[in-house]
Scaffold this active site. Structure first.
Site, PDB file in Angstrom:
ATOM      1  N   HIS A 311       0.860  -1.181   0.000  1.00  0.00           N
ATOM      2  CA  HIS A 311       0.000   0.000   0.000  1.00  0.00           C
ATOM      3  C   HIS A 311       0.901   1.237   0.000  1.00  0.00           C
ATOM      4  O   HIS A 311       1.849   1.327   0.793  1.00  0.00           O
ATOM      5  CB  HIS A 311      -0.886  -0.029   1.246  1.00  0.00           C
ATOM      6  CG  HIS A 311      -1.984   0.984   1.248  1.00  0.00           C
ATOM      7  ND1 HIS A 311      -1.739   2.328   1.341  1.00  0.00           N
ATOM      8  CD2 HIS A 311      -3.326   0.849   1.166  1.00  0.00           C
ATOM      9  CE1 HIS A 311      -2.894   2.979   1.317  1.00  0.00           C
ATOM     10  NE2 HIS A 311      -3.872   2.102   1.205  1.00  0.00           N
ATOM     11  N   ARG A 331      -6.115  10.323  -0.263  1.00  0.00           N
ATOM     12  CA  ARG A 331      -5.757  10.691  -1.648  1.00  0.00           C
ATOM     13  C   ARG A 331      -7.024  10.845  -2.474  1.00  0.00           C
ATOM     14  O   ARG A 331      -7.120  11.710  -3.338  1.00  0.00           O
ATOM     15  CB  ARG A 331      -4.832   9.627  -2.254  1.00  0.00           C
ATOM     16  CG  ARG A 331      -3.390   9.778  -1.773  1.00  0.00           C
ATOM     17  CD  ARG A 331      -2.505   8.661  -2.289  1.00  0.00           C
ATOM     18  NE  ARG A 331      -2.749   7.426  -1.600  1.00  0.00           N
ATOM     19  CZ  ARG A 331      -2.937   6.248  -2.173  1.00  0.00           C
ATOM     20  NH1 ARG A 331      -2.887   6.137  -3.492  1.00  0.00           N
ATOM     21  NH2 ARG A 331      -3.159   5.165  -1.469  1.00  0.00           N
TER      22      ARG A 331
END
Ligand SMILES: Cc1cc2nc3c(=O)[nH]c(=O)nc-3n(C[C@H](O)[C@H](O)[C@H](O)COP(=O)(O)OP(=O)(O)OC[C@H]3O[C@@H](n4cnc5c(N)ncnc54)[C@H](O)[C@@H]3O)c2cc1C
Length: 524
Positions: A311, A331
């Site tokens: 990740h 994000r």
């Protein structure tokens, strides 16, 4: 921490971030980014398996050693025996969902779990569950996004079933009482995951997994399902090629117990705590690939053993939090990644493998923020997100903001230093559309199973798999159980395994399942 002249203290690095932050973008995603920088593509990280049904296939070295290990099982020390229709191994999301679904058929169901019910990766999930919930989106588009991001390696029929059952599974969770974030009219709010065409990740703040486990636990407490905590499975039973139960180790009394079952469901989760390629991990302490080693010894076919998800945003500073996840939801909400020169260097909503490879590239090419030779990363620019959307961190990301409450980092003021963290096992046990493995009577569901993510998983598709396929698997395992008798308590698979090991794996002194990471010093 290393104080060499070219390394920075965290405070100096922060000062530099403030100075350079307004630089222009330099987005660069070359065709060879993955080959050059993603750990899965490094040639020296894999080996060929010497024994078992995947013999000759590539597997990451650390996992190969576990898969080809000996069993800890010694038949002399068995203390007791119990009978159930369906044995579910693992008390995370997938195990609980499958157990609830099996019990709906009237079957007698037992969950045996290594830690305490709910101690799992599921409870830590943050970002949400990906499923079609809006009319402009479609099942076909979710399917296409998933297949494409898997590099066309996902198994199509099982993937289609998972996605088709998604909306109904979300409804089921709502009926169980699960809360999701909604707008003022009660419509589900959605986030866009990297690699997805539409925003379709439903969530509850950054506590989605905690909320999910809350309702699953509550449903279990009102059911007839029995639960054995702190009782990991250390070996499976077989009779003429069929799985007929398991051997459990009571961690307190150190005694062994046999559970004879008509169907067995493995839901033991992932393998982050194997620390493949020496990466830190976001995973809970029990994620040690136990289900893979148990299934492999019994003869179940596995897949994508060389493919893991790193990740992009694992915390790297302070070092005590190394590997801790910062959700992709940030994000998705607009937080950018910046290198030490204050440049954006990747589209933050590309799929996770690309974003991670781009971060590794920045760090390997001297553009990362370097606090020591081992602590390198890039900034996740949370202060800028907060500036553009005041209040978003407090309202949508309370888990992240607990870092500020505990005086660790204040994400509204300081960016977070991040580097990829070992997060997810893309492959696992091969299953059919009913969740059955290649060994009759042995089912698998959740992260331990393989097929629906191919070589790269989309955000929110792991929890979708847990719920959607967990329900299918539980139901089918229970229905099958109605038509079979209890088999014998057999270990012939183990005799065969041990003789193969003697011939072809002489140097492997490992014993698996590991149960805990090596730094726990657990001994059988
Ligand atoms: C920090 C974090 C955040 C995440 N966020 C998201 C997200 O927002 N959306 C998403 O889709 N996915 C997310 N994921 C991935 C997702 O949460 C997991 O893949 C999923 O929850 C796995 O569920 P599971 O039930 O298969 O495994 P787990 O939830 O890990 O449960 C496995 C269970 O099996 C038990 N067990 C292990 N070995 C044995 C044994 N030998 N015997 C008996 N029991 C055993 C464990 O103790 C545990 O209880 C996240 C993962 C992490 C780590």
């Amino acid at each position: 921490m290393n104080n060499a002249a070219d390394h920075l203290s965290f405070d100096m690095a922060l000062e530099r971030y403030k100075e350079v932050k307004s630089k222009p973008f330099r987005i660069n995603e070359s065709d060879t980014l993955l080959q050059d920088y993603h750990p899965d593509y490094a040639a020296d990280q894999t080996t060929n398996l010497n024994i078992g049904v995947n013999k000759g296939e590539h597997c990451v070295t650390e996992l190969a050693s576990i898969l080809q290990a000996d069993s800890p099982f010694d038949s002399k020390s068995i203390c007791s025996e119990e009978f159930v229709d369906v044995l579910v191994i693992g008390g995370g999301g997938a195990g609980c969902v499958a157990a609830l679904s099996a019990a709906e058929t009237g079957s007698n169901v037992l969950i045996a779990t290594k830690l305490k019910l709910g101690d799992s990766n599921t409870v830590m999930a943050e970002g949400g569950i990906q499923s079609v919930v809006n009319s402009e989106d479609s099942i076909q588009q979710h399917f296409t996004d998933t297949i494409q991001s898997s590099y066309f390696r996902a198994e199509k029929e099982v993937t289609a079933k998972m996605i088709q059952n998604g909306p109904e599974s979300i409804r089921w969770l709502i009926e169980l009482g699960m809360k999701f974030d909604t707008d003022d009219d009660g419509n589900l709010l959605v986030r866009k995951g990297g690699g997805a065409t539409f925003s379709r990740v439903v969530y509850f703040k950054d506590y989605t997994g905690l909320e999910l486990m809350r309702v699953l636990r509550s449903a279990l407490s009102q059911s007839s399902i029995s639960v054995l905590n702190h009782t990991p499975v250390v070996e499976l039973l077989s009779d003429n090629g069929r799985c007929t139960g398991a051997v459990l180790l009571d961690l307190e009394s150190r005694t062994l117990k046999i559970i004879r079952a008509k169907s067995v469901i493995l839901a033991t989760g992932g393998s982050g705590r194997v620390h493949i390629n020496n990466f830190p991990t976001s995973n809970h302490i029990g994620a040690t690939a136990d289900g893979l080693s148990l299934a492999y010894r019994l003869g179940a076919k596995l897949r994508e053993l060389d493919s893991f998800q790193y990740h992009p945003t694992g915390i790297i500073y302070p070092e005590s939090l190394a590997g801790t996840l910062v959700t992709e939801g940030l994000r998705s909400a607009g937080a950018c990644l910046l290198n030490a020169q204050g440049e954006r260097f990747v589209d933050e909503l590309k799929s996770r493998d690309i974003v991670s490879a781009a971060i590794i590239r920045e760090c390997e090419n001297g553009r990362g923020v370097e606090l020591s030779s081992t602590v390198k990363g890039v900034w996740l620019d949370t202060p800028e997100l907060e500036k553009n959307k005041p209040g978003i961190l407090k309202n949508q990301f309370p888990k992240l903001m607990s870092l500020a409450k505990n005086n660790i980092i204040n994400p509204t003021k300081d960016p977070i230093l991040v580097y990829p963290t070992l997060h997810y096992q893309n492959g696992g046990i091969c299953i059919d559309v009913n969740g059955e493995s290649t060994v009759p009577g042995l089912y698998s569901t959740g992260e331990v199973s393989g097929g629906v993510h191919g070589k790269n998983r989309l955000m929110g598709n792991a929890l979708l798999e847990v719920i959607s396929l967990g329900r299918v698997t539980g139901k089918h395992a229970a229905i099958t159980a109605k038509d079979v008798d209890y088999g014998e308590v057999g270990f012939s698979h183990l005799d065969k395994w041990r003789s193969e090991r003697q011939q072809l794996c002489k140097d492997n002194n490992e014993v698996a399942p590991k149960l805990f990471p090596t730094y726990f010093n657990f001994r059988y």
